[in-house]
Design a protein around this motif. Structure first.
Motif, PDB file in Angstrom:
ATOM      1  N   SER A  91      27.065  37.114  44.232  1.00 43.39           N
ATOM      2  CA  SER A  91      27.224  35.703  43.992  1.00 43.39           C
ATOM      3  C   SER A  91      28.398  35.028  43.654  1.00 43.39           C
ATOM      4  N   THR A 118      31.140  32.677  42.139  1.00 43.29           N
ATOM      5  CA  THR A 118      31.658  31.976  40.806  1.00 43.29           C
ATOM      6  C   THR A 118      32.718  31.062  40.857  1.00 43.29           C
ATOM      7  N   THR A 119      33.367  31.086  42.132  1.00 43.36           N
ATOM      8  CA  THR A 119      34.613  30.167  42.272  1.00 43.36           C
ATOM      9  C   THR A 119      34.482  29.436  43.592  1.00 43.36           C
ATOM     10  N   THR A 163      26.100  28.330  36.333  1.00 45.28           N
ATOM     11  CA  THR A 163      25.765  29.712  36.587  1.00 45.28           C
ATOM     12  C   THR A 163      26.613  30.323  37.853  1.00 45.28           C
ATOM     13  N   VAL A 164      26.377  30.033  38.866  1.00 44.58           N
ATOM     14  CA  VAL A 164      27.038  30.065  40.129  1.00 44.58           C
ATOM     15  C   VAL A 164      27.181  29.058  41.007  1.00 44.58           C
ATOM     16  N   TYR A 165      27.950  29.203  42.190  1.00 45.61           N
ATOM     17  CA  TYR A 165      28.260  28.109  42.856  1.00 45.61           C
ATOM     18  C   TYR A 165      26.664  28.122  43.972  1.00 45.61           C
ATOM     19  N   CYS A 170      32.633  29.023  37.374  1.00 41.52           N
ATOM     20  CA  CYS A 170      31.412  28.803  36.600  1.00 41.52           C
ATOM     21  C   CYS A 170      31.322  29.598  35.250  1.00 41.52           C
ATOM     22  N   GLY A 205      28.239  32.425  35.049  1.00 37.00           N
ATOM     23  CA  GLY A 205      28.488  33.481  35.977  1.00 37.00           C
ATOM     24  C   GLY A 205      27.503  34.306  36.190  1.00 37.00           C
ATOM     25  N   SER A 239      22.249  30.559  45.735  1.00 36.29           N
ATOM     26  CA  SER A 239      23.655  30.982  45.411  1.00 36.29           C
ATOM     27  C   SER A 239      24.351  30.740  46.794  1.00 36.29           C
TER      28      SER A 239
END
Length: 318
Positions: A150, A152-153, A33-35, A174, A177, A142
């Motif tokens: 949030s 995503t990298t 999903t996200v980091y 991700c 995302g 997150s």
């Protein structure tokens, strides 16, 4: 804090990340999903550091990440509905809010003192590898400053949290995302947050409708305002001394006469880590019809979250 490390997505990087987590540090890890900003979900201090790093204004419940259904069963009580959903969507972007097991061993900061826990099994192979290397559950909101977009990298994480956390395990972009779907299952099925699994897919597996959350209802999950444990005793704030019959809880070195303390040195991270345990102990000492008095806590950094929590504990009750 020293410079945030960038860890490679290999066995050496995973082992280094696990070592940092075991030592109470924070590691950003990739999920589908996200980091997420991960800390040991069993450590009060590690979880307090998550709130500090994010600048999170309240002690909201956090999602607990585990590697599989068996690990989820160790921290939460899964009914037939939860098991069917787990079979269909785990590993994956579904979080279920379930009754917490008394023997789960989770920090009370993770659940915000509630009787429920938000749990999910991430699908990302690096998240899976890290969970298995650690051998325990991870609390992981997150990996961004509170209120920001949030990440995503790994680069997004560094932009917001460089110098505040020990390391980032770089797993690339991700795939999903958006955050996980959160489904409340402590009673009737309720959608607490839309996300990576559509509600229609949940309903198909459940064979029943999923209710939408009443925005005026008490909050029980991440992504919402916090609903908190309140002691039985009356609570008075900004107390520089105790009145007769009160249990005085100190903060800092000027509270030598206090029965309990959030932090004798005035350390806000220590105070946050101890908050829930001290509240419960003060409530036990106060006894039926008793009262608790809390010394002033600075309204800065984690102090804002601590004071928000104490203000809710002190609020009039119907």
């Amino acid at each position: 804090m020293s410079e945030t490390l960038m860890l490679s997505p290999d066995a050496a990087g995973v082992q280094r990340a696990a070592g940092l987590l075991q030592a109470g540090g924070l590691v950003a890890l990739p999920t589908e999903t996200v980091y997420g900003l991960a800390g040991d979900a069993r450590s009060d201090l590690a979880v307090a550091r998550i709130f500090e790093a994010k600048g999170r204004p309240r002690f909201n419940p956090l999602i607990v990440h585990v590697p599989d259904v068996a690990a989820a069963e160790a921290v939460a009580v899964l009914d037939d509905r939860a098991r069917r959903l787990a079979a269909a969507f785990w590993p994956g972007p579904l979080t279920m809010v379930l009754p917490v097991r008394a023997e789960a061993g989770l920090s009370a900061l993770v659940t915000a003192g509630l009787g429920s826990v938000a749990v999910r099994v991430p699908a990302h192979p690096l998240a899976q590898a890290l969970l298995r290397a650690l051998g325990g559950p991870l609390a992981a909101p997150s990996a961004n400053p509170s209120g920001k977009v949030s990440p995503t990298t790994a680069a997004h994480v560094v932009e917001g949290l460089s110098g505040r956390i020990a390391a980032v395990l770089d797993g690339g972009p991700c795939a999903v995302g958006v955050e996980s779907t959160i489904l409340g299952l402590t009673g009737a099925a309720v959608l607490l947050r839309p996300g990576g699994v559509p509600v229609e897919a949940l309903e198909a597996v459940l064979g029943e409708s999923v209710a939408l959350r009443d925005e005026a209802a008490a909050v029980t999950a991440p992504g919402q305002l916090a609903s908190h444990y309140a002691p039985e005793a009356r609570v008075r704030l900004e107390a520089r001394t105790a009145r007769p019959g009160e249990v005085w809880v100190g903060f800092g070195p000027d509270c030598a006469g206090a029965a309990l303390t959030l932090s004798p040195s005035g350390d806000l991270v220590e105070a946050a880590a101890r908050l829930f345990a001290v509240l419960r102990e003060a409530d036990r000492l106060a006894g039926p019809g008793g009262a608790i008095a809390f010394a002033p806590v600075p309204e800065a950094g984690l102090g804002r979250a601590i004071n928000d929590r104490l203000g809710r504990a002190a609020a009039p009750r119907g």
